[in-house]
Design an enzyme around this catalytic site. Structure first.
Site, PDB file in Angstrom:
ATOM      1  N   LYS A  13       0.830  -1.224   0.000  1.00 53.37           N
ATOM      2  CA  LYS A  13       0.000   0.000   0.000  1.00 53.37           C
ATOM      3  C   LYS A  13       0.855   1.262   0.000  1.00 53.37           C
ATOM      4  O   LYS A  13       0.466   2.274  -0.565  1.00 53.37           O
ATOM      5  CB  LYS A  13      -0.990  -0.006   1.164  1.00 53.37           C
ATOM      6  N   ARG A  88      -5.168   3.483  11.947  1.00 60.76           N
ATOM      7  CA  ARG A  88      -4.804   2.072  12.137  1.00 60.76           C
ATOM      8  C   ARG A  88      -5.893   1.296  12.877  1.00 60.76           C
ATOM      9  O   ARG A  88      -5.810   0.085  12.988  1.00 60.76           O
ATOM     10  CB  ARG A  88      -3.495   1.963  12.937  1.00 60.76           C
ATOM     11  N   ARG A 127      12.643 -11.451   1.097  1.00 55.70           N
ATOM     12  CA  ARG A 127      13.459 -10.227   0.985  1.00 55.70           C
ATOM     13  C   ARG A 127      14.842 -10.446   1.607  1.00 55.70           C
ATOM     14  O   ARG A 127      14.967 -11.127   2.613  1.00 55.70           O
ATOM     15  CB  ARG A 127      12.755  -9.051   1.678  1.00 55.70           C
ATOM     16  N   ARG A 160      16.405  -9.902   7.306  1.00 56.61           N
ATOM     17  CA  ARG A 160      16.227  -9.064   8.493  1.00 56.61           C
ATOM     18  C   ARG A 160      15.232  -9.695   9.455  1.00 56.61           C
ATOM     19  O   ARG A 160      14.311 -10.388   9.017  1.00 56.61           O
ATOM     20  CB  ARG A 160      15.740  -7.654   8.081  1.00 56.61           C
ATOM     21  N   ARG A 171       2.967  -9.777  13.027  1.00 60.28           N
ATOM     22  CA  ARG A 171       2.510  -8.468  12.542  1.00 60.28           C
ATOM     23  C   ARG A 171       1.148  -8.594  11.861  1.00 60.28           C
ATOM     24  O   ARG A 171       0.290  -7.718  11.992  1.00 60.28           O
ATOM     25  CB  ARG A 171       3.539  -7.873  11.571  1.00 60.28           C
TER      26      ARG A 171
END
Length: 213
Positions: A13, A88, A127, A160, A171
């Site tokens: 987003k 949020r 990633r 990471r 998350r």
């Protein structure tokens, strides 16, 4: 045209907010950026926010909205803006709605970039970041020429902590609990539009542009 972007972490987003902003000539605004700018410039609101941030506390919704309204009152927002990362949760959405209402304004669109959890976990856990220069890669979509080694500086590439599958899953759990109810909230207001975030990035941008036009 006042737009908010919804979607899970890793749904893309933020990228789409920037694309919309550029296409329609309106600013893309993230609350993190506004906080940093206010703190850097030593504004009264910035100093107030810093008190909470220094203690590791969340900045209260009312203060966040005050800082946000201060930002959207600037000249570059006269034709609208894209909000990325705010609201949020429902309380933040209600405070924002009330504040806009007091100025005889309202949001025009809430765009939900929808991506299944398993796709997000695969995206983010693929990633890799360079420990040396910070360049980023993806094992499937943007692989380095030599596996595990940065093309630019030759240092090792690492996964990471915040991209590890278990972290991403946590998350996503937080997102579903706190932010997912916003989808129902904006659907009830009749401004929610959903796009398939699993498409190619350009196709997602085209789908959003078609909605906004």
């Amino acid at each position: 045209m006042k737009i908010i972007m919804l979607g899970a972490p890793g749904a893309g987003k933020g990228t789409q907010a920037k694309v919309i902003a550029e296409k329609f000539g309106i600013p893309s605004i993230s609350t993190g950026d506004i906080f940093r700018a206010n703190i850097k410039n030593g504004t009264e609101l910035g100093m107030e926010a810093k008190k909470y941030m220094d203690q590791g506390l969340l900045v209260p919704d009312e203060l966040t909205v005050k800082i946000l309204l201060d930002r959207v009152a600037k000249e570059d927002c006269k034709d609208g803006y894209v909000l990325d990362g705010f609201p949020r949760n429902i309380p933040q959405a209600q405070v924002l709605d009330k504040a806009l209402e007091e100025q005889n304004e309202k949001l025009d669109f809430a765009i939900d970039v929808e991506v299944p959890d398993e796709d997000i976990i695969r995206r983010m856990s693929g990633r890799r970041a360079c420990a040396g220069c910070g360049a980023t890669y993806h094992v499937e979509h943007i692989p380095p020429k030599k596996e595990g080694i940065c093309d630019t500086c030759g240092q090792e590439l690492v996964l990471r902590d915040d991209d590890k599958p278990e972290t991403v899953k946590n998350r996503l759990d937080v997102y579903h609990k706190q932010t997912q109810p916003l989808i129902d909230f904006y659907e009830a207001k009749g401004i929610l539009k959903t796009v398939d975030g699993t498409m190619d990035m350009k196709e997602v941008s085209a789908a959003i542009a078609a909605i906004l036009q």
